[in-house]
Design a protein around this motif. Structure first.
Motif, mmCIF file in Angstrom:
data_model
loop_
_atom_site.group_PDB
_atom_site.id
_atom_site.type_symbol
_atom_site.label_atom_id
_atom_site.label_comp_id
_atom_site.label_asym_id
_atom_site.label_seq_id
_atom_site.Cartn_x
_atom_site.Cartn_y
_atom_site.Cartn_z
ATOM 1 N N LYS A 49 0.870 -1.055 0.009
ATOM 2 C CA LYS A 49 -0.054 0.012 0.026
ATOM 3 C C LYS A 49 0.763 1.378 -0.162
ATOM 4 N N ALA A 50 0.425 2.267 -0.769
ATOM 5 C CA ALA A 50 0.898 3.505 -0.340
ATOM 6 C C ALA A 50 0.906 3.919 0.943
ATOM 7 N N ASP A 51 2.051 4.548 1.590
ATOM 8 C CA ASP A 51 1.947 4.982 2.953
ATOM 9 C C ASP A 51 2.735 6.155 3.123
ATOM 10 N N ILE A 52 1.831 7.307 3.343
ATOM 11 C CA ILE A 52 2.117 8.682 3.332
ATOM 12 C C ILE A 52 1.861 9.387 4.425
ATOM 13 N N ASN A 53 2.988 9.791 5.043
ATOM 14 C CA ASN A 53 2.942 10.525 6.422
ATOM 15 C C ASN A 53 3.943 11.470 6.271
ATOM 16 N N LEU A 54 3.536 12.942 5.724
ATOM 17 C CA LEU A 54 4.437 13.991 5.302
ATOM 18 C C LEU A 54 4.085 15.254 5.904
ATOM 19 N N VAL A 55 4.918 16.030 6.779
ATOM 20 C CA VAL A 55 4.758 17.268 7.094
ATOM 21 C C VAL A 55 5.537 18.299 6.035
ATOM 22 N N VAL A 56 4.589 19.078 5.479
ATOM 23 C CA VAL A 56 5.463 20.159 4.578
ATOM 24 C C VAL A 56 4.862 21.634 5.135
ATOM 25 N N GLY A 57 5.652 22.282 5.649
ATOM 26 C CA GLY A 57 5.309 23.677 6.279
ATOM 27 C C GLY A 57 4.048 23.408 7.441
ATOM 28 N N ASP A 58 2.931 23.876 7.345
ATOM 29 C CA ASP A 58 2.085 23.811 8.238
ATOM 30 C C ASP A 58 0.957 23.031 7.886
ATOM 31 N N ALA A 59 1.209 22.164 7.121
ATOM 32 C CA ALA A 59 0.495 21.095 6.371
ATOM 33 C C ALA A 59 0.869 19.511 6.834
ATOM 34 N N TYR A 60 -0.061 18.792 7.479
ATOM 35 C CA TYR A 60 0.323 17.215 7.798
ATOM 36 C C TYR A 60 -0.505 16.615 6.579
ATOM 37 N N ILE A 61 0.096 15.559 5.909
ATOM 38 C CA ILE A 61 -0.666 15.037 4.731
ATOM 39 C C ILE A 61 -0.355 13.397 4.872
ATOM 40 N N ARG A 62 -1.584 12.644 4.782
ATOM 41 C CA ARG A 62 -1.454 11.294 5.050
ATOM 42 C C ARG A 62 -2.484 10.737 4.112
ATOM 43 N N ASN A 63 -2.433 9.345 3.943
ATOM 44 C CA ASN A 63 -3.362 8.756 3.044
ATOM 45 C C ASN A 63 -4.205 7.546 3.767
ATOM 46 N N VAL A 64 -5.223 7.209 3.035
ATOM 47 C CA VAL A 64 -6.058 5.947 3.581
ATOM 48 C C VAL A 64 -6.127 5.228 2.130
ATOM 49 N N PRO A 65 -5.623 4.077 1.841
ATOM 50 C CA PRO A 65 -5.747 3.389 0.495
ATOM 51 C C PRO A 65 -7.142 2.820 0.523
ATOM 52 N N THR A 66 -7.824 2.804 -0.637
ATOM 53 C CA THR A 66 -8.953 1.947 -0.906
ATOM 54 C C THR A 66 -8.826 1.117 -2.268
ATOM 55 N N ASP A 67 -9.567 0.199 -2.499
ATOM 56 C CA ASP A 67 -9.736 -0.610 -3.739
ATOM 57 C C ASP A 67 -10.389 0.207 -4.849
ATOM 58 N N ILE A 68 -9.850 0.034 -5.915
ATOM 59 C CA ILE A 68 -10.519 0.498 -7.275
ATOM 60 C C ILE A 68 -11.113 -0.654 -8.187
ATOM 61 N N ARG A 69 -11.978 -0.416 -9.137
ATOM 62 C CA ARG A 69 -12.235 -1.287 -10.098
ATOM 63 C C ARG A 69 -11.129 -0.977 -11.134
ATOM 64 N N PHE A 70 -10.803 -1.888 -11.996
ATOM 65 C CA PHE A 70 -10.076 -1.638 -13.462
ATOM 66 C C PHE A 70 -11.008 -0.964 -14.143
ATOM 67 N N SER A 71 -10.361 -0.282 -15.262
ATOM 68 C CA SER A 71 -10.986 0.581 -16.166
ATOM 69 C C SER A 71 -12.426 0.038 -16.682
#
Length: 281
Positions: A134-156
């Protein structure tokens, strides 16, 4: 020991300990204020709020976040500290100021680009290039904290089953606000997803009525999140009213005169508001 010598001894110990404490704090990973309660109560509905709360640091006057709809599912987020973020960045819809951060989810070519401007410092993919991870993002840039929650998707176009963890819900924690972008959401969220997301004060939601999820399914997600401010996006085909009609008197609806809104912890709507920005209608 006399009191004054005891005070001196404590001060000396504090002085020696301070560098070590500082080092430990620097190495400590970011802590999500939006997730704080969610992890202990996984099935609760995390209603957002306006005004001060003991659960979130107080926000002073003037700490506003500006959100501007650029097109499709791309929003520009401008933080009080001057950080510029572009969501679902595909290279077609660009902020006037080059962004510091762009997020992508890879559901379709309209949601990502593999050739972003090399001047963008942080390009965040909502997928992993390593199979099974899974993508695992925990990033602080300036005054922003960015993270993600992965989910499944259908193919095209729904062919070939599900692509596990092929989409990410990106969450931006800025000036006490919890801001979520659902990306190209194809399936209703599980209790685990809601726990990982936590509280969302503002949510950007696709309302195409079928390329992602149908209006009924998407409305259930939004009702569960119960964010203060709901910003429709990714409208193709049916009018926004097809999505709005799924909500009753517990939600207000307004059509904006322009393509942006500026909001802070103190100015969040007290009642959930579906706010249709210009360009989405």
């Amino acid at each position: 020991m006399k009191p004054r010598y005891l005070i001196l001894a404590i001060a000396c110990l504090a002085a020696f300990a301070a560098p070590n404490l500082a080092g430990a704090q620097e190495q400590r990973p970011p802590v999500s204020q939006c997730q704080a309660i969610a992890q202990s109560i996984p099935k609760v509905t995390f209603a957002s709020f306006s005004g001060a709360s003991p659960l979130v640091p107080a926000v002073s006057e003037g700490e506003d976040v500006k959100l501007t709809f650029l097109g499709h599912s791309t929003f520009e987020i401008d933080t009080p500290g001057g950080i510029v973020i572009a969501t679902d960045y595909n290279g077609w819809y660009r902020p006037a100021t080059p962004p510091d951060v762009v997020t992508m989810n890879k559901a379709h070519t309209t949601h990502y680009t593999l050739t972003p401007d090399p001047g963008i410092k942080h390009v965040l993919h909502g997928w992993s290039d390593i199979p099974g991870e899974k993508a695992d993002i925990n990033l602080v840039v300036g005054d922003a904290y960015i993270r993600n929650v992965p989910t499944d998707i259908r193919f095209s176009y729904g062919l070939g089953g599900a692509h596990e963890n092929g989409n990410s819900i990106f969450i931006f924690e800025i000036a006490g606000l919890c801001i979520g972008h659902l990306g190209h959401l194809h399936y209703e969220l599980t209790d685990t997803h809601y726990t990982e997301i936590g509280r969302l004060d503002i949510v950007m939601v696709p309302v195409d009525g079928g390329l992602t999820m149908g209006a009924d399914s998407m409305s259930r997600v939004i009702k569960r999140l119960r964010s203060s401010l709901i910003l429709p996006m990714h409208r193709r085909g049916p009018p926004v009213e097809a999505f709005v009609s799924m909500f009753g008197k517990d939600f207000d609806v307004a059509h904006a005169p322009d393509d942006s809104i500026t909001v802070s912890m103190r100015t969040l709507p007290k009642k959930p508001l579906i706010y249709v920005l210009k360009g989405v209608q």
